[in-house]
Design a protein around this motif. Structure first.
Motif, PDB file in Angstrom:
ATOM      1  N   GLU A  11       0.839  -1.283   0.068  1.00 36.38           N
ATOM      2  CA  GLU A  11      -0.024  -0.095  -0.100  1.00 36.38           C
ATOM      3  C   GLU A  11       0.842   1.222  -0.113  1.00 36.38           C
ATOM      4  O   GLU A  11       1.584   1.537   0.971  1.00 36.38           O
ATOM      5  CB  GLU A  11      -0.907   0.131   1.271  1.00 36.38           C
ATOM      6  N   TYR A  12       0.831   1.922  -1.169  1.00 35.76           N
ATOM      7  CA  TYR A  12       1.491   3.204  -1.398  1.00 35.76           C
ATOM      8  C   TYR A  12       0.279   4.140  -1.094  1.00 35.76           C
ATOM      9  O   TYR A  12      -0.492   4.301  -1.647  1.00 35.76           O
ATOM     10  CB  TYR A  12       2.125   3.405  -2.629  1.00 35.76           C
ATOM     11  N   LEU A  13       0.465   5.015   0.082  1.00 34.96           N
ATOM     12  CA  LEU A  13      -0.538   6.194   0.208  1.00 34.96           C
ATOM     13  C   LEU A  13      -0.303   7.323  -0.800  1.00 34.96           C
ATOM     14  O   LEU A  13       0.849   7.658  -1.225  1.00 34.96           O
ATOM     15  CB  LEU A  13      -0.653   6.774   1.622  1.00 34.96           C
ATOM     16  N   SER A  14      -1.158   7.871  -1.075  1.00 35.01           N
ATOM     17  CA  SER A  14      -1.286   8.910  -2.107  1.00 35.01           C
ATOM     18  C   SER A  14      -1.086  10.452  -1.381  1.00 35.01           C
ATOM     19  O   SER A  14      -0.766  11.137  -2.074  1.00 35.01           O
ATOM     20  CB  SER A  14      -2.512   9.114  -3.183  1.00 35.01           C
ATOM     21  N   GLU A  15      -1.462  10.454  -0.050  1.00 36.11           N
ATOM     22  CA  GLU A  15      -1.409  11.506   0.717  1.00 36.11           C
ATOM     23  C   GLU A  15      -0.649  10.944   1.958  1.00 36.11           C
ATOM     24  O   GLU A  15      -1.213  10.399   2.608  1.00 36.11           O
ATOM     25  CB  GLU A  15      -2.895  12.069   0.956  1.00 36.11           C
ATOM     26  N   MET A  16       0.297  11.891   2.347  1.00 34.84           N
ATOM     27  CA  MET A  16       1.051  11.552   3.296  1.00 34.84           C
ATOM     28  C   MET A  16       0.589  11.528   4.745  1.00 34.84           C
ATOM     29  O   MET A  16       0.633  10.884   5.644  1.00 34.84           O
ATOM     30  CB  MET A  16       2.128  12.496   3.401  1.00 34.84           C
ATOM     31  N   ALA A  17      -0.591  12.561   4.967  1.00 31.42           N
ATOM     32  CA  ALA A  17      -1.082  12.836   5.937  1.00 31.42           C
ATOM     33  C   ALA A  17      -2.115  11.794   6.217  1.00 31.42           C
ATOM     34  O   ALA A  17      -2.931  12.121   7.371  1.00 31.42           O
ATOM     35  CB  ALA A  17      -1.492  14.241   6.258  1.00 31.42           C
ATOM     36  N   GLU A  18      -2.493  10.883   5.290  1.00 31.53           N
ATOM     37  CA  GLU A  18      -3.536   9.971   5.551  1.00 31.53           C
ATOM     38  C   GLU A  18      -3.078   8.744   6.402  1.00 31.53           C
ATOM     39  O   GLU A  18      -2.131   8.441   6.368  1.00 31.53           O
ATOM     40  CB  GLU A  18      -4.341   9.665   4.371  1.00 31.53           C
ATOM     41  N   HIS A  19      -4.253   8.059   7.088  1.00 30.69           N
ATOM     42  CA  HIS A  19      -3.790   6.549   7.775  1.00 30.69           C
ATOM     43  C   HIS A  19      -3.683   5.684   6.534  1.00 30.69           C
ATOM     44  O   HIS A  19      -4.634   5.625   5.557  1.00 30.69           O
ATOM     45  CB  HIS A  19      -4.971   6.415   8.667  1.00 30.69           C
ATOM     46  N   PRO A  20      -3.089   4.612   6.927  1.00 24.97           N
ATOM     47  CA  PRO A  20      -3.158   3.514   5.784  1.00 24.97           C
ATOM     48  C   PRO A  20      -4.485   2.660   6.063  1.00 24.97           C
ATOM     49  O   PRO A  20      -5.014   2.904   7.347  1.00 24.97           O
ATOM     50  CB  PRO A  20      -2.009   2.626   6.234  1.00 24.97           C
ATOM     51  N   ASP A  21      -4.658   1.516   5.371  1.00 23.98           N
ATOM     52  CA  ASP A  21      -5.845   0.598   5.549  1.00 23.98           C
ATOM     53  C   ASP A  21      -5.262  -0.526   6.584  1.00 23.98           C
ATOM     54  O   ASP A  21      -4.711  -1.630   6.006  1.00 23.98           O
ATOM     55  CB  ASP A  21      -6.037   0.203   4.112  1.00 23.98           C
ATOM     56  N   TYR A  22      -5.356  -0.284   7.968  1.00 29.07           N
ATOM     57  CA  TYR A  22      -4.846  -1.038   8.706  1.00 29.07           C
ATOM     58  C   TYR A  22      -5.446  -2.627   8.675  1.00 29.07           C
ATOM     59  O   TYR A  22      -4.807  -3.619   8.581  1.00 29.07           O
ATOM     60  CB  TYR A  22      -5.301  -0.822  10.061  1.00 29.07           C
ATOM     61  N   GLU A  23      -6.817  -2.743   8.352  1.00 30.60           N
ATOM     62  CA  GLU A  23      -7.575  -3.906   8.313  1.00 30.60           C
ATOM     63  C   GLU A  23      -6.812  -4.817   7.140  1.00 30.60           C
ATOM     64  O   GLU A  23      -6.734  -6.032   7.189  1.00 30.60           O
ATOM     65  CB  GLU A  23      -8.836  -3.497   8.226  1.00 30.60           C
ATOM     66  N   ALA A  24      -6.692  -4.244   5.947  1.00 27.16           N
ATOM     67  CA  ALA A  24      -6.190  -4.884   5.013  1.00 27.16           C
ATOM     68  C   ALA A  24      -4.728  -5.238   5.148  1.00 27.16           C
ATOM     69  O   ALA A  24      -4.423  -6.627   4.608  1.00 27.16           O
ATOM     70  CB  ALA A  24      -6.060  -3.772   3.519  1.00 27.16           C
ATOM     71  N   ALA A  25      -3.942  -4.546   5.790  1.00 22.51           N
ATOM     72  CA  ALA A  25      -2.802  -5.125   6.214  1.00 22.51           C
ATOM     73  C   ALA A  25      -2.610  -6.325   6.972  1.00 22.51           C
ATOM     74  O   ALA A  25      -1.796  -7.155   6.651  1.00 22.51           O
ATOM     75  CB  ALA A  25      -1.927  -3.725   6.670  1.00 22.51           C
ATOM     76  N   ILE A  26      -3.724  -6.206   8.058  1.00 25.34           N
ATOM     77  CA  ILE A  26      -3.450  -7.180   9.039  1.00 25.34           C
ATOM     78  C   ILE A  26      -4.167  -8.599   8.310  1.00 25.34           C
ATOM     79  O   ILE A  26      -3.648  -9.642   8.437  1.00 25.34           O
ATOM     80  CB  ILE A  26      -4.330  -6.653  10.315  1.00 25.34           C
TER      81      ILE A  26
END
Length: 172
Positions: free
Chosen positions: A150-165
């Protein structure tokens, strides 16, 4: 020459340049050299045979990075011994250790990319304008293949925690 990617990410709406390749699930995980402390360096091979959840943050001393690291620290207990969670930033190892102590972080390993940006350039997350690593998530299987990116497109946003777990649990 190192690849530069423009138009793929912003910081508070302002465009930033990412240095390095864009990786995808199925790619071999690139090696890296990071500092565990000032004298001790580690590489991908130091975590051989483990499932690696790699959480990349610009700096632990910011709100979203703090929350991201705390979230993965709390998730760590439910993932078992086969999984290692690495949090990578450009923060100096001293600052990482201080922050972890103050925050009670004990299940995540913090690693610093400050010396030569080895991780940032290998994984395509080095921000040219700031010399920080862009917020991103990588899940690497026991055979060092990327299972989730997951590469975030906006630095200040949270990643998708659920998808990573979920990606980690799919490898267990």
């Amino acid at each position: 020459m190192t690849q530069e990617r423009t138009g793929v990410a912003t910081f508070k709406g302002n465009p930033i340049t990412l240095v390095g390749p864009k990786l995808a699930a199925g790619d071999a995980a690139p090696d890296f050299t990071l500092n565990k402390n000032l004298l001790e360096e580690v590489s991908l091979q130091d975590y051989a045979g483990k499932i690696k959840l790699i959480s990349v943050v610009p700096s632990l001393d910011t709100g979203v990075c703090d929350a991201q690291t705390r979230r993965f620290n709390s998730e760590a207990a439910g993932l078992g011994e086969e999984v290692v969670i690495l949090t990578i930033s450009m923060d100096l190892p001293f600052a990482q250790a201080r922050w972890c102590g103050a925050a009670g972080i004990d299940s995540v390993i913090t690693l610093s990319d400050y010396k030569n940006a080895s991780f940032g350039t290998a994984y395509g997350v080095l921000i040219k304008e700031f010399r920080l690593d862009m917020r991103s998530i990588f899940v690497v299987d026991k055979h060092d293949k990327l299972a989730y990116v997951e590469y975030l497109s906006e630095m200040a946003e949270h990643p998708d925690y659920e998808a990573a777990i979920a990606a980690v649990k799919n490898l267990l």
